[in-house]
Design a protein around this motif. Sequence first.
Motif, PDB file in Angstrom:
ATOM      1  N   LYS A  45       0.835  -1.206   0.000  1.00 47.72           N
ATOM      2  CA  LYS A  45       0.000   0.000   0.000  1.00 47.72           C
ATOM      3  C   LYS A  45       0.868   1.254   0.000  1.00 47.72           C
ATOM      4  CE  LYS A  45      -4.034  -2.034   2.326  1.00 47.72           C
ATOM      5  NZ  LYS A  45      -4.840  -2.046   3.580  1.00 47.72           N
ATOM      6  N   ALA A  46       1.931   1.242   0.804  1.00 49.18           N
ATOM      7  CA  ALA A  46       2.837   2.391   0.840  1.00 49.18           C
ATOM      8  C   ALA A  46       3.546   2.555  -0.502  1.00 49.18           C
ATOM      9  CB  ALA A  46       3.854   2.217   1.966  1.00 49.18           C
ATOM     10  N   TRP A  47       3.936   1.439  -1.119  1.00 49.69           N
ATOM     11  CA  TRP A  47       4.600   1.474  -2.431  1.00 49.69           C
ATOM     12  C   TRP A  47       3.672   2.077  -3.480  1.00 49.69           C
ATOM     13  CZ3 TRP A  47       3.689  -0.483  -7.285  1.00 49.69           C
ATOM     14  CH2 TRP A  47       4.778  -0.550  -8.169  1.00 49.69           C
ATOM     15  N   SER A  48       2.418   1.686  -3.441  1.00 46.86           N
ATOM     16  CA  SER A  48       1.461   2.156  -4.448  1.00 46.86           C
ATOM     17  C   SER A  48       1.250   3.657  -4.384  1.00 46.86           C
ATOM     18  CB  SER A  48       0.118   1.433  -4.269  1.00 46.86           C
ATOM     19  OG  SER A  48       0.266   0.038  -4.460  1.00 46.86           O
ATOM     20  N   SER A  49       1.343   4.226  -3.187  1.00 49.85           N
ATOM     21  CA  SER A  49       1.096   5.661  -3.033  1.00 49.85           C
ATOM     22  C   SER A  49       2.375   6.490  -3.023  1.00 49.85           C
ATOM     23  CB  SER A  49       0.318   5.913  -1.740  1.00 49.85           C
ATOM     24  OG  SER A  49       1.050   5.463  -0.605  1.00 49.85           O
ATOM     25  N   ALA A  50       3.530   5.830  -3.061  1.00 50.68           N
ATOM     26  CA  ALA A  50       4.809   6.546  -2.987  1.00 50.68           C
ATOM     27  C   ALA A  50       5.160   7.163  -4.336  1.00 50.68           C
ATOM     28  CB  ALA A  50       5.923   5.605  -2.543  1.00 50.68           C
ATOM     29  N   ALA A  51       5.896   8.287  -4.282  1.00 52.25           N
ATOM     30  CA  ALA A  51       6.394   8.918  -5.510  1.00 52.25           C
ATOM     31  C   ALA A  51       7.423   7.990  -6.144  1.00 52.25           C
ATOM     32  CB  ALA A  51       7.001  10.276  -5.185  1.00 52.25           C
ATOM     33  N   LYS A  52       7.355   7.864  -7.447  1.00 55.36           N
ATOM     34  CA  LYS A  52       8.277   7.017  -8.192  1.00 55.36           C
ATOM     35  C   LYS A  52       9.254   7.895  -8.982  1.00 55.36           C
ATOM     36  CE  LYS A  52       5.733   3.295  -7.146  1.00 55.36           C
ATOM     37  NZ  LYS A  52       4.569   3.929  -6.541  1.00 55.36           N
ATOM     38  N   PRO A  53      10.480   7.411  -9.297  1.00 58.42           N
ATOM     39  CA  PRO A  53      10.977   6.066  -8.984  1.00 58.42           C
ATOM     40  C   PRO A  53      11.524   5.974  -7.571  1.00 58.42           C
ATOM     41  CG  PRO A  53      12.625   7.256 -10.227  1.00 58.42           C
ATOM     42  CD  PRO A  53      11.444   8.181 -10.129  1.00 58.42           C
ATOM     43  N   LEU A  54      11.469   4.768  -7.027  1.00 58.97           N
ATOM     44  CA  LEU A  54      12.057   4.488  -5.723  1.00 58.97           C
ATOM     45  C   LEU A  54      13.461   3.930  -5.924  1.00 58.97           C
ATOM     46  CD1 LEU A  54       8.996   2.720  -4.073  1.00 58.97           C
ATOM     47  CD2 LEU A  54       9.836   5.007  -3.537  1.00 58.97           C
ATOM     48  N   ASP A  55      14.276   4.010  -4.854  1.00 60.61           N
ATOM     49  CA  ASP A  55      15.618   3.434  -4.926  1.00 60.61           C
ATOM     50  C   ASP A  55      15.522   1.938  -5.208  1.00 60.61           C
ATOM     51  OD1 ASP A  55      16.743   5.881  -4.357  1.00 60.61           O
ATOM     52  OD2 ASP A  55      16.921   5.481  -2.201  1.00 60.61           O
ATOM     53  N   GLY A  91       9.572  -4.849  -7.078  1.00 58.80           N
ATOM     54  CA  GLY A  91       8.459  -4.155  -6.444  1.00 58.80           C
ATOM     55  C   GLY A  91       8.174  -4.677  -5.050  1.00 58.80           C
ATOM     56  N   VAL A  92       8.226  -6.004  -4.885  1.00 58.63           N
ATOM     57  CA  VAL A  92       8.001  -6.601  -3.558  1.00 58.63           C
ATOM     58  C   VAL A  92       9.112  -6.172  -2.602  1.00 58.63           C
ATOM     59  CG1 VAL A  92       7.872  -8.755  -2.261  1.00 58.63           C
ATOM     60  CG2 VAL A  92       6.712  -8.568  -4.470  1.00 58.63           C
ATOM     61  N   ALA A  93      10.366  -6.211  -3.069  1.00 62.71           N
ATOM     62  CA  ALA A  93      11.492  -5.814  -2.222  1.00 62.71           C
ATOM     63  C   ALA A  93      11.373  -4.356  -1.806  1.00 62.71           C
ATOM     64  CB  ALA A  93      12.811  -6.057  -2.954  1.00 62.71           C
ATOM     65  N   GLN A  94      11.007  -3.480  -2.748  1.00 61.15           N
ATOM     66  CA  GLN A  94      10.832  -2.063  -2.409  1.00 61.15           C
ATOM     67  C   GLN A  94       9.711  -1.878  -1.395  1.00 61.15           C
ATOM     68  OE1 GLN A  94      10.184  -0.287  -6.270  1.00 61.15           O
ATOM     69  NE2 GLN A  94      12.368   0.195  -6.551  1.00 61.15           N
ATOM     70  N   SER A  95       8.636  -2.649  -1.538  1.00 59.00           N
ATOM     71  CA  SER A  95       7.509  -2.555  -0.605  1.00 59.00           C
ATOM     72  C   SER A  95       7.923  -2.952   0.807  1.00 59.00           C
ATOM     73  CB  SER A  95       6.353  -3.443  -1.084  1.00 59.00           C
ATOM     74  OG  SER A  95       5.895  -3.053  -2.358  1.00 59.00           O
ATOM     75  N   ILE A  96       8.683  -4.041   0.895  1.00 59.69           N
ATOM     76  CA  ILE A  96       9.150  -4.498   2.213  1.00 59.69           C
ATOM     77  C   ILE A  96      10.083  -3.463   2.831  1.00 59.69           C
ATOM     78  CG2 ILE A  96      10.566  -6.247   3.372  1.00 59.69           C
ATOM     79  CD1 ILE A  96       9.428  -8.274   1.340  1.00 59.69           C
ATOM     80  N   ARG A  97      10.976  -2.885   2.018  1.00 55.46           N
ATOM     81  CA  ARG A  97      11.883  -1.871   2.536  1.00 55.46           C
ATOM     82  C   ARG A  97      11.116  -0.648   3.036  1.00 55.46           C
ATOM     83  NH1 ARG A  97      15.491  -1.693   5.533  1.00 55.46           N
ATOM     84  NH2 ARG A  97      16.488  -3.374   4.353  1.00 55.46           N
ATOM     85  N   LEU A  98      10.063  -0.267   2.325  1.00 57.91           N
ATOM     86  CA  LEU A  98       9.245   0.867   2.772  1.00 57.91           C
ATOM     87  C   LEU A  98       8.617   0.564   4.130  1.00 57.91           C
ATOM     88  CD1 LEU A  98       7.437   1.971  -0.527  1.00 57.91           C
ATOM     89  CD2 LEU A  98       9.068   3.328   0.796  1.00 57.91           C
ATOM     90  N   TRP A  99       8.130  -0.670   4.292  1.00 52.37           N
ATOM     91  CA  TRP A  99       7.524  -1.024   5.578  1.00 52.37           C
ATOM     92  C   TRP A  99       8.570  -1.028   6.689  1.00 52.37           C
ATOM     93  CZ3 TRP A  99       8.061  -4.745   9.331  1.00 52.37           C
ATOM     94  CH2 TRP A  99       7.061  -4.767  10.310  1.00 52.37           C
ATOM     95  N   LEU A 100       9.740  -1.587   6.411  1.00 47.64           N
ATOM     96  CA  LEU A 100      10.797  -1.616   7.425  1.00 47.64           C
ATOM     97  C   LEU A 100      11.206  -0.200   7.825  1.00 47.64           C
ATOM     98  CD1 LEU A 100      13.015  -4.466   5.944  1.00 47.64           C
ATOM     99  CD2 LEU A 100      11.797  -4.553   8.127  1.00 47.64           C
ATOM    100  N   ASP A 101      11.343   0.685   6.844  1.00 54.43           N
ATOM    101  CA  ASP A 101      11.737   2.061   7.150  1.00 54.43           C
ATOM    102  C   ASP A 101      10.675   2.775   7.979  1.00 54.43           C
ATOM    103  OD1 ASP A 101      14.053   1.635   5.756  1.00 54.43           O
ATOM    104  OD2 ASP A 101      13.417   2.688   3.934  1.00 54.43           O
ATOM    105  N   ALA A 102       9.416   2.401   7.765  1.00 58.76           N
ATOM    106  CA  ALA A 102       8.319   3.031   8.512  1.00 58.76           C
ATOM    107  C   ALA A 102       8.123   2.409   9.888  1.00 58.76           C
ATOM    108  CB  ALA A 102       7.018   2.929   7.713  1.00 58.76           C
ATOM    109  N   HIS A 103       8.771   1.275  10.131  1.00 56.64           N
ATOM    110  CA  HIS A 103       8.634   0.582  11.415  1.00 56.64           C
ATOM    111  C   HIS A 103      10.022   0.217  11.952  1.00 56.64           C
ATOM    112  CE1 HIS A 103       4.704   0.067   9.503  1.00 56.64           C
ATOM    113  NE2 HIS A 103       4.207  -0.056  10.724  1.00 56.64           N
ATOM    114  N   PRO A 104      10.795   1.215  12.355  1.00 55.92           N
ATOM    115  CA  PRO A 104      12.130   0.937  12.898  1.00 55.92           C
ATOM    116  C   PRO A 104      12.026   0.157  14.204  1.00 55.92           C
ATOM    117  CG  PRO A 104      11.525   3.212  13.314  1.00 55.92           C
ATOM    118  CD  PRO A 104      10.455   2.647  12.422  1.00 55.92           C
ATOM    119  N   LEU A 105      13.138  -0.427  14.607  1.00 52.82           N
ATOM    120  CA  LEU A 105      13.157  -1.099  15.900  1.00 52.82           C
ATOM    121  C   LEU A 105      12.696  -0.136  16.984  1.00 52.82           C
ATOM    122  CD1 LEU A 105      16.496  -3.098  15.739  1.00 52.82           C
ATOM    123  CD2 LEU A 105      14.205  -4.080  15.962  1.00 52.82           C
TER     124      LEU A 105
END
Length: 384
Positions: A45-55, A91-105
């Motif tokens: 969901k975050a990937w879909s709404s994020a500005a492209k291109p992503l890293d 796309g899946v990898a970028q999505s997971i990275r977005l979630w990880l960045d939004a949920h730090p330890l």
Amino acid sequence: MATPSAPADRDKVVTKIPPQLRRELKIRAATVGIDIQDAVTEGIKAWSSAAKPLDLIDTTGSESFSTYVPTTLLARFRGDCSELKIPYNQGVAQSIRLWLDAHPLPQRARRATGARRIALGNQKGGVGKTAITAGLGQALAEQGFRVCLIDFDPQGHLTKQLGHEHLPLKGDSLLKHMVGERQGELTELLLPVDGEAFGGRLFLLPACTDGFLLDAKLVTSREVRVKETALEKALAAIEKDFDFVLVDCPPSLGYAMDNALYYVRTRDGEETGGSGILIPVQAEDSSADAYELLREQIDALCDDLGIDISDLGFIVNLYDSRKGYVVTSSLDGWRSIGTPEVIAVVHELKDQREAVRQKTPLLVYAPDGEQAETMRQIARRIAA
């Protein structure tokens, strides 16, 4: 925490992602208390709404990964990847990275009562105290806790396993701080344990062979009036900087073990079970005999000094059911005790032995292995 079967409104995602990314996702999801499928859904969901291109994510060496995502979301995501000419796995990898960045330890707030203190002890040698100490400390550090490993055994197995040497006899050491002969600050002796996943949160206080002199030194020292308190007084200098202090105890019933037990007692104002003793054992009779001796020592110390020491549980280590009736019936015997309970069974596998030979932390050497995952399960249980 992945869901084993597909819910009615979800489709299966099957792709490949880098093993480090998959590992981060698994650990982070467990740490923040969310199912992997929900974490990936939020990421898409975050990937879909994020500005492209992503890293771009380096997907070299990717391995199989699967989970479940809502059907309509997945169909739209596949279409978006195709339209943007982005490989599906990227796309899946970028999505997971977005979630990880939004949920730090999570930021671990310091407890008002100080670090949680855990002794790993058993009068019998060779049951895996050192391996469990190291693995538990690594897993806690992965989960965002600051951890100090204390090699309290003059044999120094923990020190050597992590790739270090004993402290020099003529230099400073934990013993010297315990008996009033210190030469500097104890913090100066701490060594970082390397590992990207540990994030600079894991440290080791190495052993020194002068530890063999502990009992004699304590008996003759005029600096220590109550012999059982020496370890606590020495570690007070570093305890405030950590969330957990893990003490790898020697296979001894002398003053060293008394000091470790006193150190992990329940202090005034501290909740029961926050600190205490964790007992590695094996599924064989000699471990049971050794535990009886340790139990007598714990009970005697509590009675003599009027203290409480929490039993955090047994860890049955080096378990191999293929060895037959002796080990399977012994495991049943440990479980039948009830309190303390068996909180984990660590199977006998090559990962730990190879990690020791390489002088590399287990969770660095074989981070996706069964033993590493068991250490993470123990850490989550201890930290709960």
